[in-house]
Scaffold this motif. Structure first.
Motif, short mmCIF file in Angstrom:
data_model
loop_
_atom_site.label_atom_id
_atom_site.label_comp_id
_atom_site.label_asym_id
_atom_site.label_seq_id
_atom_site.Cartn_x
_atom_site.Cartn_y
_atom_site.Cartn_z
N GLY A 61 0.81 -1.21 0.00
CA GLY A 61 0.00 0.00 0.00
C GLY A 61 0.85 1.26 0.00
O GLY A 61 0.41 2.31 -0.46
N GLY A 62 2.06 1.19 0.50
CA GLY A 62 2.96 2.35 0.52
C GLY A 62 3.77 2.49 -0.75
O GLY A 62 4.58 3.40 -0.89
N ARG A 70 8.58 -15.01 3.00
CA ARG A 70 7.97 -15.88 4.00
C ARG A 70 6.62 -15.30 4.39
O ARG A 70 6.46 -14.08 4.45
N ILE A 71 5.66 -16.19 4.66
CA ILE A 71 4.33 -15.77 5.08
C ILE A 71 4.04 -16.38 6.44
O ILE A 71 4.10 -17.60 6.61
N ASP A 72 3.75 -15.53 7.42
CA ASP A 72 3.38 -15.98 8.76
C ASP A 72 1.87 -15.79 8.90
O ASP A 72 1.40 -14.69 9.18
N VAL A 73 1.12 -16.86 8.66
CA VAL A 73 -0.34 -16.78 8.66
C VAL A 73 -0.87 -16.46 10.05
O VAL A 73 -1.80 -15.68 10.20
N ALA A 74 -0.26 -17.03 11.07
CA ALA A 74 -0.74 -16.82 12.45
C ALA A 74 -0.63 -15.36 12.86
O ALA A 74 -1.54 -14.81 13.48
N ALA A 75 0.49 -14.72 12.51
CA ALA A 75 0.70 -13.31 12.89
C ALA A 75 0.22 -12.35 11.81
O ALA A 75 0.26 -11.14 12.00
N ASN A 76 -0.21 -12.88 10.66
CA ASN A 76 -0.71 -12.08 9.53
C ASN A 76 0.38 -11.12 9.01
O ASN A 76 0.11 -9.97 8.69
N ILE A 77 1.61 -11.64 8.94
CA ILE A 77 2.75 -10.84 8.51
C ILE A 77 3.43 -11.52 7.33
O ILE A 77 3.54 -12.74 7.26
N ILE A 78 3.90 -10.68 6.41
CA ILE A 78 4.63 -11.17 5.24
C ILE A 78 6.02 -10.54 5.27
O ILE A 78 6.16 -9.35 5.54
N GLU A 79 7.02 -11.35 4.98
CA GLU A 79 8.37 -10.82 4.86
C GLU A 79 8.66 -10.62 3.38
O GLU A 79 8.55 -11.54 2.58
N LEU A 80 9.01 -9.37 3.04
CA LEU A 80 9.30 -9.01 1.64
C LEU A 80 10.77 -8.69 1.48
O LEU A 80 11.35 -7.97 2.30
N GLU A 81 11.35 -9.20 0.41
CA GLU A 81 12.72 -8.82 0.07
C GLU A 81 12.61 -7.67 -0.92
O GLU A 81 12.11 -7.84 -2.03
N VAL A 90 5.89 -6.84 6.67
CA VAL A 90 4.75 -6.01 6.29
C VAL A 90 3.48 -6.75 6.71
O VAL A 90 3.39 -7.97 6.58
N ASP A 91 2.52 -6.00 7.20
CA ASP A 91 1.22 -6.59 7.51
C ASP A 91 0.59 -7.10 6.22
O ASP A 91 0.62 -6.42 5.19
N ARG A 92 0.03 -8.26 6.27
CA ARG A 92 -0.55 -8.90 5.08
C ARG A 92 -1.66 -8.05 4.44
O ARG A 92 -1.85 -8.08 3.23
#
Length: 107
Positions: A61-62, A70-81, A90-92
């Motif tokens: 969005g920014g 990597r996608i952390d479904v439990a924490a709703n976070i995505i790691e972006l390179e 980043v928040d999913r």
């Protein structure tokens, strides 16, 4: 004199039905042209976010472009390179578009 005042009052009141119908028509038009398309767009974004996979190239969005590492479904976070060796979290909900779809050639 009393009769003429009564007739004048009745003429001013009129029926509320035309006003009610006009308000209903305005709401229907607003729903059809504004609310419904927005709901469809939000549904598409939600489906995209739920179908993300590692390795996908996305835009946040920014306006940050990156590759999903990597996608952390439990924490709703995505790691972006975003650059070689630079990984951000980043928040999913703020990943909106696929880079391939945004850079599609215009016909």
């Amino acid at each position: 004199m009393m009769t003429s005042m009564f007739l004048a009052a009745q003429a001013q009141q009129g029926s509320a039905m035309p006003m009610l119908l006009m308000m209903l028509a305005i709401f229907a038009i607003m729903w059809f042209f504004m609310i419904r398309p927005q709901q469809k767009k939000q549904k598409e974004i939600r489906n995209f976010q739920n179908s993300l996979q590692e390795g996908a190239k996305v835009v946040t969005g920014g306006g940050v472009y990156g590759t999903v590492k990597r996608i952390d479904v439990a924490a709703n976070i995505i790691e972006l390179e975003v650059a070689k060796g630079v990984v951000i979290r980043v928040d999913r909900n703020y990943v909106f578009a696929d880079v391939a779809a945004t850079n599609a050639p215009v016909k």
